[in-house]
Scaffold this motif. Structure first.
Motif, PDB file in Angstrom:
ATOM      1  N   GLY A   1      34.430  39.166  37.892  1.00 51.59           N
ATOM      2  CA  GLY A   1      33.251  39.822  38.427  1.00 51.59           C
ATOM      3  C   GLY A   1      32.789  40.933  37.514  1.00 51.59           C
ATOM      4  N   ASP A   2      31.604  41.415  37.749  1.00 54.81           N
ATOM      5  CA  ASP A   2      31.066  42.496  36.944  1.00 54.81           C
ATOM      6  C   ASP A   2      31.717  43.805  37.360  1.00 54.81           C
ATOM      7  OD1 ASP A   2      29.554  43.776  35.082  1.00 54.81           O
ATOM      8  OD2 ASP A   2      27.782  43.937  36.368  1.00 54.81           O
ATOM      9  N   LYS A   3      32.298  44.484  36.413  1.00 57.25           N
ATOM     10  CA  LYS A   3      33.012  45.717  36.686  1.00 57.25           C
ATOM     11  C   LYS A   3      32.163  46.947  36.398  1.00 57.25           C
ATOM     12  CE  LYS A   3      37.462  43.808  36.510  1.00 57.25           C
ATOM     13  NZ  LYS A   3      37.475  43.077  37.737  1.00 57.25           N
ATOM     14  N   GLY A   4      30.985  46.766  35.899  1.00 50.83           N
ATOM     15  CA  GLY A   4      30.126  47.879  35.548  1.00 50.83           C
ATOM     16  C   GLY A   4      30.191  48.155  34.059  1.00 50.83           C
ATOM     17  N   CYS A   5      29.203  48.853  33.565  1.00 49.96           N
ATOM     18  CA  CYS A   5      29.060  49.091  32.131  1.00 49.96           C
ATOM     19  C   CYS A   5      30.218  49.915  31.568  1.00 49.96           C
ATOM     20  CB  CYS A   5      27.724  49.781  31.878  1.00 49.96           C
ATOM     21  SG  CYS A   5      27.256  49.827  30.152  1.00 49.96           S
ATOM     22  N   LEU A   6      30.637  50.959  32.275  1.00 48.10           N
ATOM     23  CA  LEU A   6      31.715  51.809  31.775  1.00 48.10           C
ATOM     24  C   LEU A   6      33.037  51.050  31.699  1.00 48.10           C
ATOM     25  CD1 LEU A   6      32.620  54.576  30.807  1.00 48.10           C
ATOM     26  CD2 LEU A   6      33.035  55.193  33.179  1.00 48.10           C
ATOM     27  N   MET A   7      33.362  50.291  32.750  1.00 51.17           N
ATOM     28  CA  MET A   7      34.611  49.518  32.729  1.00 51.17           C
ATOM     29  C   MET A   7      34.557  48.416  31.671  1.00 51.17           C
ATOM     30  SD  MET A   7      36.909  50.779  34.530  1.00 51.17           S
ATOM     31  CE  MET A   7      38.084  49.461  34.440  1.00 51.17           C
ATOM     32  N   ASN A   8      33.388  47.801  31.481  1.00 53.26           N
ATOM     33  CA  ASN A   8      33.249  46.799  30.426  1.00 53.26           C
ATOM     34  C   ASN A   8      33.473  47.439  29.057  1.00 53.26           C
ATOM     35  OD1 ASN A   8      32.732  44.684  32.159  1.00 53.26           O
ATOM     36  ND2 ASN A   8      30.526  44.798  31.940  1.00 53.26           N
ATOM     37  N   LEU A   9      32.959  48.661  28.871  1.00 57.96           N
ATOM     38  CA  LEU A   9      33.139  49.369  27.609  1.00 57.96           C
ATOM     39  C   LEU A   9      34.618  49.652  27.365  1.00 57.96           C
ATOM     40  CD1 LEU A   9      32.248  50.949  25.122  1.00 57.96           C
ATOM     41  CD2 LEU A   9      31.857  52.908  26.607  1.00 57.96           C
ATOM     42  N   ILE A  10      35.296  50.185  28.369  1.00 59.61           N
ATOM     43  CA  ILE A  10      36.725  50.496  28.235  1.00 59.61           C
ATOM     44  C   ILE A  10      37.518  49.224  27.977  1.00 59.61           C
ATOM     45  CG2 ILE A  10      38.753  51.355  29.470  1.00 59.61           C
ATOM     46  CD1 ILE A  10      36.771  53.338  30.866  1.00 59.61           C
ATOM     47  N   LEU A  11      37.226  48.178  28.737  1.00 62.53           N
ATOM     48  CA  LEU A  11      37.909  46.900  28.558  1.00 62.53           C
ATOM     49  C   LEU A  11      37.665  46.348  27.156  1.00 62.53           C
ATOM     50  CD1 LEU A  11      39.569  44.604  29.801  1.00 62.53           C
ATOM     51  CD2 LEU A  11      37.425  43.644  30.652  1.00 62.53           C
ATOM     52  N   GLY A  12      36.441  46.456  26.662  1.00 62.04           N
ATOM     53  CA  GLY A  12      36.112  45.958  25.327  1.00 62.04           C
ATOM     54  C   GLY A  12      36.810  46.742  24.224  1.00 62.04           C
TER      55      GLY A  12
ATOM     56  N   ALA B   1      31.850  42.595  24.774  1.00 64.59           N
ATOM     57  CA  ALA B   1      33.159  41.946  24.851  1.00 64.59           C
ATOM     58  C   ALA B   1      33.766  42.093  26.240  1.00 64.59           C
ATOM     59  CB  ALA B   1      34.100  42.527  23.796  1.00 64.59           C
ATOM     60  N   GLY B   2      33.665  43.278  26.832  1.00 63.47           N
ATOM     61  CA  GLY B   2      34.180  43.487  28.183  1.00 63.47           C
ATOM     62  C   GLY B   2      33.451  42.632  29.207  1.00 63.47           C
ATOM     63  N   PHE B   3      32.136  42.525  29.052  1.00 64.84           N
ATOM     64  CA  PHE B   3      31.337  41.700  29.947  1.00 64.84           C
ATOM     65  C   PHE B   3      31.734  40.228  29.820  1.00 64.84           C
ATOM     66  CE2 PHE B   3      27.591  38.970  30.479  1.00 64.84           C
ATOM     67  CZ  PHE B   3      27.300  39.218  31.802  1.00 64.84           C
ATOM     68  N   LEU B   4      31.840  39.751  28.575  1.00 66.37           N
ATOM     69  CA  LEU B   4      32.221  38.354  28.359  1.00 66.37           C
ATOM     70  C   LEU B   4      33.611  38.063  28.918  1.00 66.37           C
ATOM     71  CD1 LEU B   4      30.942  37.755  24.716  1.00 66.37           C
ATOM     72  CD2 LEU B   4      29.993  36.815  26.829  1.00 66.37           C
ATOM     73  N   ALA B   5      34.546  38.973  28.691  1.00 70.13           N
ATOM     74  CA  ALA B   5      35.908  38.764  29.192  1.00 70.13           C
ATOM     75  C   ALA B   5      35.936  38.716  30.711  1.00 70.13           C
ATOM     76  CB  ALA B   5      36.826  39.877  28.683  1.00 70.13           C
ATOM     77  N   SER B   6      35.158  39.584  31.363  1.00 72.58           N
ATOM     78  CA  SER B   6      35.152  39.569  32.831  1.00 72.58           C
ATOM     79  C   SER B   6      34.525  38.287  33.362  1.00 72.58           C
ATOM     80  CB  SER B   6      34.428  40.801  33.383  1.00 72.58           C
ATOM     81  OG  SER B   6      33.054  40.778  33.089  1.00 72.58           O
ATOM     82  N   LYS B   7      33.576  37.717  32.637  1.00 73.38           N
ATOM     83  CA  LYS B   7      32.984  36.443  33.050  1.00 73.38           C
ATOM     84  C   LYS B   7      33.944  35.282  32.779  1.00 73.38           C
ATOM     85  CE  LYS B   7      29.233  38.107  34.569  1.00 73.38           C
ATOM     86  NZ  LYS B   7      29.078  38.246  35.997  1.00 73.38           N
TER      87      LYS B   7
ATOM     88  N   ALA C   1      37.570  41.429  20.024  1.00 74.79           N
ATOM     89  CA  ALA C   1      37.573  42.268  21.224  1.00 74.79           C
ATOM     90  C   ALA C   1      37.558  41.426  22.495  1.00 74.79           C
ATOM     91  CB  ALA C   1      36.382  43.225  21.200  1.00 74.79           C
ATOM     92  N   THR C   2      36.822  40.332  22.489  1.00 70.56           N
ATOM     93  CA  THR C   2      36.756  39.476  23.671  1.00 70.56           C
ATOM     94  C   THR C   2      38.097  38.807  23.935  1.00 70.56           C
ATOM     95  OG1 THR C   2      34.395  39.076  23.294  1.00 70.56           O
ATOM     96  CG2 THR C   2      35.535  37.549  24.753  1.00 70.56           C
ATOM     97  N   VAL C   3      38.734  38.275  22.896  1.00 69.52           N
ATOM     98  CA  VAL C   3      40.050  37.651  23.062  1.00 69.52           C
ATOM     99  C   VAL C   3      41.055  38.681  23.571  1.00 69.52           C
ATOM    100  CG1 VAL C   3      41.991  36.631  21.797  1.00 69.52           C
ATOM    101  CG2 VAL C   3      39.673  35.799  21.399  1.00 69.52           C
ATOM    102  N   GLY C   4      41.025  39.869  23.005  1.00 66.33           N
ATOM    103  CA  GLY C   4      41.931  40.919  23.461  1.00 66.33           C
ATOM    104  C   GLY C   4      41.671  41.331  24.896  1.00 66.33           C
ATOM    105  N   ALA C   5      40.400  41.436  25.274  1.00 63.52           N
ATOM    106  CA  ALA C   5      40.048  41.814  26.646  1.00 63.52           C
ATOM    107  C   ALA C   5      40.454  40.734  27.642  1.00 63.52           C
ATOM    108  CB  ALA C   5      38.551  42.105  26.740  1.00 63.52           C
ATOM    109  N   VAL C   6      40.296  39.475  27.271  1.00 60.55           N
ATOM    110  CA  VAL C   6      40.738  38.381  28.133  1.00 60.55           C
ATOM    111  C   VAL C   6      42.250  38.462  28.318  1.00 60.55           C
ATOM    112  CG1 VAL C   6      41.051  35.856  28.231  1.00 60.55           C
ATOM    113  CG2 VAL C   6      38.815  36.817  27.684  1.00 60.55           C
ATOM    114  N   PHE C   7      42.966  38.754  27.248  1.00 61.25           N
ATOM    115  CA  PHE C   7      44.424  38.886  27.322  1.00 61.25           C
ATOM    116  C   PHE C   7      44.811  40.043  28.241  1.00 61.25           C
ATOM    117  CE2 PHE C   7      48.553  40.363  25.665  1.00 61.25           C
ATOM    118  CZ  PHE C   7      49.284  39.186  25.805  1.00 61.25           C
ATOM    119  N   VAL C   8      44.103  41.158  28.136  1.00 63.28           N
ATOM    120  CA  VAL C   8      44.381  42.318  28.999  1.00 63.28           C
ATOM    121  C   VAL C   8      44.123  41.963  30.461  1.00 63.28           C
ATOM    122  CG1 VAL C   8      43.588  44.643  29.606  1.00 63.28           C
ATOM    123  CG2 VAL C   8      43.997  44.056  27.225  1.00 63.28           C
ATOM    124  N   LEU C   9      43.024  41.285  30.749  1.00 63.36           N
ATOM    125  CA  LEU C   9      42.728  40.884  32.124  1.00 63.36           C
ATOM    126  C   LEU C   9      43.761  39.893  32.648  1.00 63.36           C
ATOM    127  CD1 LEU C   9      38.843  40.516  32.095  1.00 63.36           C
ATOM    128  CD2 LEU C   9      40.202  42.254  33.272  1.00 63.36           C
TER     129      LEU C   9
END
Length: 83
Positions: A27-38, A16-22, A67-75
């Motif tokens: 950009g790719d924030k790394g696995c840990l940041m994608n996890l936290i974002l997700g 979800a974090g990866f999809l939201a960042s795309k 999770a993706t919709v929420g992560a997009v909203f957070v970004l």
């Protein structure tokens, strides 16, 4: 993310974090940041959907969409604050 277990929730959070960042072209924030974002996105998306009266299915796809919709909203909020 009911019923997924710890490992399933982590995997859904990373995806979800990866999809939201795309989607937000952050950009790719790394696995840990994608996890936290997700994970944060999962909570935010759950509250957003509850507020709107939307109840996604209790499945991996439903958790991923929430999770993706929420992560997009957070970004999106972070981009507004950053300006």
């Amino acid at each position: 993310m009911l019923g997924l277990g710890c490992i399933g929730s982590i995997i859904v959070g990373i995806i979800a974090g990866f999809l939201a960042s795309k989607i937000m072209k952050g950009g790719d924030k790394g696995c840990l940041m994608n996890l936290i974002l997700g994970i944060v996105g999962g909570f935010v998306g759950g509250y957003l959907f509850q507020f709107l009266g939307i109840e996604p299915r209790d499945s991996v796809v439903g958790a991923l969409v929430t999770a993706t919709v929420g992560a997009v909203f957070v970004l999106w909020l972070a981009a507004l604050i950053k300006k």
